[in-house]
Design an enzyme around this catalytic site. Sequence first.
Site, short mmCIF file in Angstrom:
data_model
loop_
_atom_site.label_atom_id
_atom_site.label_comp_id
_atom_site.label_asym_id
_atom_site.label_seq_id
_atom_site.Cartn_x
_atom_site.Cartn_y
_atom_site.Cartn_z
N ASP A 32 64.04 34.85 62.41
CA ASP A 32 63.53 36.09 62.98
C ASP A 32 64.63 36.68 63.86
O ASP A 32 65.56 35.96 64.27
CB ASP A 32 62.27 35.78 63.78
CG ASP A 32 61.75 36.99 64.52
OD1 ASP A 32 61.52 38.02 63.87
OD2 ASP A 32 61.59 36.90 65.75
N ASP A 45 64.11 39.73 66.64
CA ASP A 45 63.64 40.05 67.99
C ASP A 45 62.90 38.87 68.61
O ASP A 45 61.96 38.33 68.03
CB ASP A 45 62.72 41.27 67.94
CG ASP A 45 63.48 42.53 67.58
OD1 ASP A 45 64.27 42.99 68.40
OD2 ASP A 45 63.28 43.04 66.46
N LYS A 91 56.22 37.74 55.43
CA LYS A 91 57.56 37.15 55.43
C LYS A 91 57.62 35.89 54.56
O LYS A 91 58.63 35.65 53.89
CB LYS A 91 57.98 36.79 56.85
CG LYS A 91 58.37 37.95 57.75
CD LYS A 91 58.90 37.38 59.07
CE LYS A 91 59.29 38.43 60.06
NZ LYS A 91 59.83 37.86 61.31
N ASP A 129 59.16 33.63 66.59
CA ASP A 129 58.49 33.76 67.88
C ASP A 129 57.14 34.46 67.84
O ASP A 129 56.50 34.60 68.89
CB ASP A 129 59.39 34.51 68.87
CG ASP A 129 59.41 36.01 68.60
OD1 ASP A 129 59.50 36.41 67.41
OD2 ASP A 129 59.32 36.78 69.56
N ASP A 175 55.71 35.46 61.92
CA ASP A 175 56.52 34.33 61.47
C ASP A 175 55.67 33.16 60.95
O ASP A 175 56.21 32.21 60.40
CB ASP A 175 57.42 33.82 62.61
CG ASP A 175 58.43 34.86 63.04
OD1 ASP A 175 59.13 35.40 62.17
OD2 ASP A 175 58.50 35.13 64.26
#
EC number: 3.1.3.18
Length: 227
Positions: free
Chosen positions: A10, A12, A152, A175, A179
């Site tokens: 990831d 951000d 994802k 995070d 995810d």
Amino acid sequence: MTSEPPLVLDIDGTLTDAAGRLDPRVFAHLQAWTAPVVLATGKAFPYPVSLCHYLGIEPTVIAENGGVVLAAGAVSYQGDRERAQAAADAFVERGGDLGWDGFDAVNEWRRTEIAVNLDADEELLREVAAEYDLEVVDTGYAYHLKTPGVEKGVGLEAVAEALDRDPDSFVAIGDSENDVSTFGVAGRSYAVANADAAAREAADLVLDESYFDGTASVLEELGSRAE
């Protein structure tokens, strides 16, 4: 000696610091990585592609929460942008606000979904999304109006197939809620300490360190095993 595993990272909250700035250590770590590195993000497609360019790594990308996948030089799209736009328009007509003042760089290049500021009326947004058979995902940075089933993790499966890799060979670091599906596909998953509850629950291990400090700790450990 073992080889370095492929990574799915990831951006951000994972490659950045608390202020949202890309941690400068990312360059050294990822440029030295010998296995494929996949950048998996909720951001619009050009952002991770540009980051790969400036990192000097092969552009392998899962963007827009799985809506766009780039691997082995081929791009594929999933998700209904027109339906997401119609829902966003209806949200605004009912008094909602997408929350991006002036030039909307958040959605300008987005192909498969619409992102809405976290200050928006979440209850109204979810109500409208349900009417359009869409889902809302809270990434901690925006609400994403997206087609159900586009995730994802599905993007990672597509990337693994394109690279002729076993999805189980990937190590994932992230995070947030978006995810979770990646963690379910990758063989090993880590949530940085700043991760939300959904990511922490889904990860194999929750790290003691936040943001790129946590990510760097994993990369350093995996790199030392490969020496």
